[in-house]
Design a protein around this motif. Structure first.
Motif, short mmCIF file in Angstrom:
data_model
loop_
_atom_site.label_atom_id
_atom_site.label_comp_id
_atom_site.label_asym_id
_atom_site.label_seq_id
_atom_site.Cartn_x
_atom_site.Cartn_y
_atom_site.Cartn_z
N SER A 156 0.85 -1.19 0.00
CA SER A 156 0.00 0.00 0.00
C SER A 156 0.90 1.24 0.00
N ASN A 185 -4.97 2.61 2.54
CA ASN A 185 -4.02 1.92 3.41
C ASN A 185 -2.64 2.51 3.19
N ASN A 209 -0.69 -9.26 1.12
CA ASN A 209 -0.90 -7.82 1.28
C ASN A 209 0.01 -7.33 2.40
N THR A 211 0.46 -4.24 4.36
CA THR A 211 -0.24 -2.98 4.63
C THR A 211 -0.57 -2.91 6.11
#
Length: 290
Positions: A156, A185, A209, A211
């Motif tokens: 992010s 994010n 992910n 983030t």
């Protein structure tokens, strides 16, 4: 391990620094002659690479590399390593044991503010994110073909020492754009490096992910930074009337809350789980200046 970071910029160099204590060698590439000295000052070996021509020196490092981090953005011709005309990965890097591809949460596109996981539909809005999807698939397919753990890190909004809301406020460039229900994010660069190191240590591939825990309106982050600095926050500006470049406006066309549950589920502990903790540490430590 012998580590090669293709594209040792803000995130790549942070990963390289995290790997240094555990590696026999860490080499980072850059397009800029001036940045070679910066990489060397960090303790890494530096090589020039424009994403097109592989020099004999870089080819030698590739042959030796056991761990790779690919941080160079793809273009219309695809990923620099996976594009047509490049030698097969097993020829370029015959000793490779693990690879990471740094991607972006932009591959998800717009989900109307809903939570998304790694299994969510990919519906990229921008051409750059569409290129990322193709690059991800190329790396994952190559990993499956060669039995190589390939970790795709979907990042992010990246910030950290030298790149943050404090610097923007100091420079007078910070703005508080307000779009109803919009959240983003973000992730501290040091947590990216720590996540990559954990995946290396566990020889883990797959999509993750990377983030923080708290998607938040961007204007709140600027306000919190101003509060810590003891200055007045910039006035709120309605998104609809803001003077923005097409690229900046495109970012606001994607609204989603990105989950990091998969990464936490394998035991990753975020040092900076939300922007408040992170900004407070940057301010009190003085690291915000970089």
């Amino acid at each position: 391990m012998h580590v090669l970071i293709l594209g040792a910029g803000f995130s790549g160099s942070a990963i390289g620094r995290a790997f240094l204590p555990k590696a026999r060698s860490v080499t980072g590439t850059t397009r800029s002659q001036d940045k070679l000295g910066v990489l060397q000052a960090m303790g890494m070996d530096g090589l020039l690479y424009d994403g097109a021509v592989v020099s004999p020196e870089l080819a030698a490092v590739m042959r030796k590399a056991t761990h790779l981090v690919q941080s160079i953005a793809p273009g219309k011709d695809g990923d620099p390593i996976m594009r047509a005309g490049m030698p097969p990965l097993e020829h370029l890097m015959p000793n490779l044991q693990w690879a990471a591809y740094l991607s972006t949460v932009g591959v998800y596109g717009d989900h109307g503010g809903a939570w998304v996981t790694e299994e969510a539909l990919l519906d990229p809005v921008s051409a750059r994110s569409t290129e990322r999807v193709a690059a991800e698939r190329a790396w994952l397919s190559s990993g499956e073909e060669h039995g190589l753990p390939v970790a795709v890190l979907r990042l992010s909004g990246i910030y950290g020492p030298g790149r943050n809301a404090f610097r923007n406020l100091e420079a007078g460039t910070a703005r508080r754009l307000v779009k109803a229900n919009q959240v983003f994010n973000r992730i501290r660069v040091e947590d990216i490096a720590s996540a990559a190191l954990l995946l290396v240590e566990r020889k883990t591939g797959g999509i993750f992910n990377v983030t923080d825990n708290e998607p938040a309106p961007p204007q709140d982050v600027v306000a919190e930074a101003a509060r810590l600095m003891g200055i007045e926050a910039p006035p709120e500006i309605p998104f609809e009337t803001a003077d923005l470049s097409p690229m900046a406006r495109s970012f606001y066309g994607e609204n989603k809350r990105v989950s990091n549950a998969k990464l936490r589920g394998i035991g990753f502990d975020f040092r900076f789980p939300d922007y408040r903790i992170s900004l407070a540490e940057l301010w009190t430590s003085g690291l915000w200046r970089g």
